[in-house]
Design a protein around this motif. Structure first.
Motif, mmCIF file in Angstrom:
data_model
loop_
_atom_site.group_PDB
_atom_site.id
_atom_site.type_symbol
_atom_site.label_atom_id
_atom_site.label_comp_id
_atom_site.label_asym_id
_atom_site.label_seq_id
_atom_site.Cartn_x
_atom_site.Cartn_y
_atom_site.Cartn_z
ATOM 1 N N UNK A 1 0.809 -1.228 0.000
ATOM 2 C CA UNK A 1 0.000 0.000 0.000
ATOM 3 C C UNK A 1 0.836 1.269 0.000
ATOM 4 N N UNK B 1 2.872 1.902 -2.311
ATOM 5 C CA UNK B 1 3.148 2.267 -3.696
ATOM 6 C C UNK B 1 1.915 2.353 -4.574
ATOM 7 N N UNK B 2 0.795 1.706 -4.181
ATOM 8 C CA UNK B 2 -0.360 1.646 -5.083
ATOM 9 C C UNK B 2 -1.124 2.967 -5.094
ATOM 10 N N UNK B 3 -1.389 3.475 -6.282
ATOM 11 C CA UNK B 3 -2.147 4.729 -6.361
ATOM 12 C C UNK B 3 -2.957 4.840 -7.646
ATOM 13 N N UNK C 1 -1.008 0.559 -12.797
ATOM 14 C CA UNK C 1 -0.036 0.490 -11.713
ATOM 15 C C UNK C 1 1.283 -0.110 -12.216
#
Lengths: 599, 269
Positions: free
Chosen positions: A418, A420-422, A429
């Protein structure tokens, strides 16, 4: 009802007639969060004063929801639809505000970081009673008692930010005890801790077990430790929101097939015992400890009921490609690496570390938190620049590369995806990193498809990453690193907060990648897991490499491991105790393969 | 990484001082900053006296200047910007320092730098220094428990007190998360620190702020559960845990702060 049948032997009685000492009453309870399928269905049990219920279940089985239902978090913080009746200390958490429940129910959550609100231990412990207006003198009298209960005597003045994970979790436990609750709820209190923290918290729970007037409900994945420490008066196994098993802890945990089926790891000793018991006609107590099990098996061997078979494992040299690994030129060379974090005084995190990793190896990097593992890998990927020494990748000093350039050679999959995830979709991604590297769009699309397929997320490429399960988010993080094409893949703690099957997902994936030509370096505290996959182990302590060698050789160094607060996996210790195998077994499967019925 | 705005345990006079005195200093600073100002020597001297008091208190509290390196860099850039823009934009009849032509912009002549304009920028900068010195002094020399006790003594609502104190400790967590996210994105070739200001403004913060906000929501939920389960929502009377005595030395220190405050007002007006 089956639950009633099972529970007649001892422990709390599901569905039994109410008695005065009832603390928790759950009758035909079902629950669904808003716009989701039911999470709990038909739960029916009671807990009496002094009971200690251990709840097992795979991720998503409904364990946390049960904790939230009993503590009032549902519906006061999380909304949903409930059926059936719930009563806690005679109150319905659905209709009583949480602050009224506070003096009856305490709760400890998974994340040690997020539940401490006060700057020091004394204030943290005083926070709850002060909110409820208890007299100062009483609060001050309770503080040393609560700290003693969790083994943290003298910690009153310590800042909470500076505590270790295990200490934070014990402070959270002491803080819950400060309100003298009748019901203490613990939601996977050790799942985010290292082995030392895990042992500290479980020891604290062992101390408070049986405390007068205290009833405990704890969810966990940790079956073997629960048995070893004798924690719990009863166990409940949840499977997709329903009761799969209920009864005394040892009896429930002896149901190996059922546990496997619902995604709960059977205790290794029980699993071995279940396999050999038909040939031994022994008693279940034989699985109480490694020594007991070894004695029972030895008896079976001497009596001719069992026979020893050879244990075969390929690639013992540390190279995934068998002996060929040793002949490979070094992929990664760490030479005299030292690193200190700035501070007053500076914190020396690495001291003169030497390490060589060859192409095709699967190396396990183990050690307690603070031993320098994470600092080392952050130096390897260029995020930290060492003050002394050098890191070479295929003979080239990595200092000449920027972090982004290095990521095409060495990929690091972080513990928490979480961070890095956006992006709006899984596909976007993965594309993000490739675009940053300037990869042409067609090539980037091809690599993205391949990486998502490799981790098994090809079908969900359009899904918003935060809609994926934690396990899938981890796989997505791997895909985003894999797409960049690194030769060396580093996995940082892939098992944290994972259930039985989830723990092996990334490790299996890493093994597949190794077989396909990648080199793997995995940081983990999970000795069973690393024993299964790594052919070589590197052990760190206080910023130094204290052991480096083939997995069995490292596990044989019992004294060094003990000084590092580590322990060889149970299968290996059983092998040492029995002394009938060469090489020694590393996994439960090795033990089972190494034993067979006579004739 | 430690947050700059975090309590540092030391045995100094400022650490022993009752937090009320430091809060008085903070509010006096705010009052001084909010007063109207002019580009005069008196205003500059008034602000400089308050900065001098702040510097003495920093020295007494052994507040580490280095730990505020980022703030100093940021403020230096602001000062240069203020002095240059005020020099160019401030309209006055006073002496002209540099005249480089005529460039009309929103009624200002950007081609003329006046002495009064530069002075205006300088006064503004010194006032900002004074303002920037007060909060670090309070939070680095006052433990959160002392701060909570003091705010409660001052009859602030417990919920507000808690929000203030927990936000200070939450800062540490946010900085940690921020660093982790920066690292995670850097590992995918997205190096925000290597980008120009324009690149950062255009696209840099989405990959960093999105995970940060989502993570904060999650942590916030856990914290809410932890707080509510400890009776935080209780409406009944709460117990004061820490009681801090107000000693004669605290009264003397408060008198000094107020006296210097009065001096700055006298100089200013």
């Amino acid at each position: 009802m089956e639950q009633v049948e099972q529970s007649k032997s001892r422990g709390p009685v599901p569905g039994a007639a109410p008695v005065d000492r009832t603390v928790v009453r759950v009758e035909q309870v079902g629950f669904a969060y808003q716009e989701t399928p039911p999470v709990l269905e038909g739960l029916d049990f009671r807990l009496e004063e002094g009971d200690f219920l251990v709840v097992f279940g795979a991720n998503g089985a409904g364990k946390t929801t049960l904790c939230y239902l009993l503590s009032g978090v549902i519906p006061h913080i999380w909304a949903g639809t409930r059926r059936g009746e719930v009563s806690v200390c005679g109150l319905d958490p659905w209709s009583v505000p949480m602050h009224r429940l506070a003096s009856h129910v305490g709760i400890v959550l998974q994340d040690p970081e997020a539940q401490l609100a006060m700057p020091n231990v004394r204030l943290e412990l005083a926070f709850g009673p002060a909110n409820l207006g208890l007299p100062r003198e009483e609060i001050f009298a309770r503080i040393p008692q609560a700290l003693a209960a969790v083994g943290l005597e003298g910690f009153e003045a310590r800042g909470t930010a500076a505590l270790s994970g295990g200490q934070k979790q014990r402070v959270a436990l002491a803080s819950a005890l400060m309100l003298a609750p009748r019901l203490l709820i613990l939601d996977e209190p050790t799942s985010q801790l290292d082995p030392l923290g895990n042992a500290e918290v479980l020891e604290a729970l062992r101390r408070i077990q049986g405390r007068e007037g205290l009833t405990v409900l704890m969810t966990t994945h940790n079956t073997q430790d629960i048995l070893d420490l004798g924690l719990g008066t009863a166990a409940l196994v949840l499977d997709r929101g329903r009761v799969a098993a209920w009864g005394p802890v040892d009896e429930v945990l002896a149901q190996v097939e059922l546990l496997e089926r619902v995604g709960v790891q059977p205790p290794p000793l029980q699993k071995i015992w279940a396999a050999v018991a038909p040939d031994l006609n022994g008693r279940a107590e034989a699985a109480a400890s490694v020594a007991c099990l070894a004695a029972a098996i030895r008896g079976g061997l001497e009596a001719g009921r069992l026979r020893v078979r050879e244990i075969a494992r390929p690639g013992e040299d540390g190279g995934g490609a068998g002996a060929a690994g040793a002949a490979e030129p070094p992929l990664l060379e760490v030479d005299g690496l030292s690193f200190a974090y700035p501070g007053d005084p500076p914190v020396q995190a690495l001291r003169d570390v030497d390490l060589t990793v060859r192409a095709g190896e699967f190396v396990g990097l183990i050690g307690q938190n603070g031993s320098g593992k994470s600092t080392l890998v952050r130096c390897l990927v260029g995020v930290l620049r060492p003050q002394q020494g050098a890191v070479r990748f295929r003979g080239k000093d990595i200092a000449r590369f920027r972090v982004g350039q290095l990521s095409t050679r060495i990929g690091l999959v972080l513990q928490n995806p979480d961070y890095q995830l956006f992006s709006i979709s899984a596909e976007e991604e993965v594309l993000f990193g490739l675009r940053n590297l300037g990869v042409p769009p067609e090539e980037a699309a091809r690599r993205t498809r391949a990486a998502l397929a490799e981790v098994g997320l090809g079908e969900v490429r359009d899904v918003f990453p935060f809609r994926l399960s934690f396990g899938d988010r981890r796989k997505l993080a791997v895909a985003s690193v894999l797409a960049m094409g690194p030769e060396l893949l580093i996995l940082d703690e892939p098992t944290t907060a994972q259930d039985y099957h989830g723990r092996y997902l990334l490790a299996e994936l890493a093994e597949r990648l190794r077989a396909a030509g990648k080199t793997i370096l995995m940081i983990t505290h999970d000795m069973d897991l690393i024993a299964r996959y790594a052919r070589r182990l590197v052990v760190m302590r206080d910023g130094e490499v204290v052991l480096d060698g083939p997995t069995r050789d490292v596990f044989a160094e019992g004294e060094v491991l003990a000084a590092t607060k580590l322990r060889a996996p149970l299968a290996f210790r059983l092998g040492q105790e029995l002394g009938v195998w060469e090489p020694l077994p590393l996994t439960v499967d090795d033990v089972l393969a190494g034993l067979g019925p006579a004739g | 990484m430690q947050s700059a705005f975090q309590y540092v345990e030391r045995a100094t006079f400022m650490h022993r001082l009752h937090p009320v005195v430091k809060i008085v200093h903070l509010f006096a600073t705010l009052a001084l900053v909010l007063l109207p100002y002019r580009p005069t020597l008196r205003d500059l001297a008034s602000a400089a006296i308050w900065v001098a008091l702040g510097a003495c208190l920093w020295a007494l509290g052994r507040v580490g200047v280095r730990q505020f390196g980022f703030l100093i860099k940021f403020l230096t850039a602001i000062f240069v910007f203020l002095i240059v823009t005020q020099g160019l934009l401030y309209q006055s009849e006073g002496p002209v320092l540099i005249h480089i032509g005529h460039l009309e912009f929103w009624g200002s002549d950007l081609g003329t730098v006046t002495v009064e304009g530069l002075f205006f920028g300088a006064v503004l900068s010194v006032r900002i220094i004074a303002a920037a010195m007060a909060l670090p002094l309070l939070v680095t020399t006052t433990s959160a428990s002392q701060l909570m006790a003091t705010l409660r003594t001052l009859r602030l609502p417990p919920r507000l007190t808690f929000m203030f104190v927990s936000s200070l400790s939450f800062t540490h967590l946010v900085i940690q998360m921020w660093q982790n996210i920066l690292e995670a994105q850097k590992l995918r070739g997205f190096d925000i620190e290597a980008m120009s200001v324009w690149q950062r403004a255009r696209r840099a913060y989405v990959p960093v702020l999105t995970p940060l906000i989502l993570l904060l929501f999650r942590k916030g939920n856990d914290l809410q559960v932890a707080l509510e389960s400890k009776g935080f929502g209780s409406t009944g009377p709460k117990t004061e845990i820490e009681v801090l005595p107000f000693l004669p030395r605290d009264a003397a220190a408060a008198a000094v702060v107020l006296a210097v405050f009065a001096l700055t007002l006298w100089v200013k007006f």
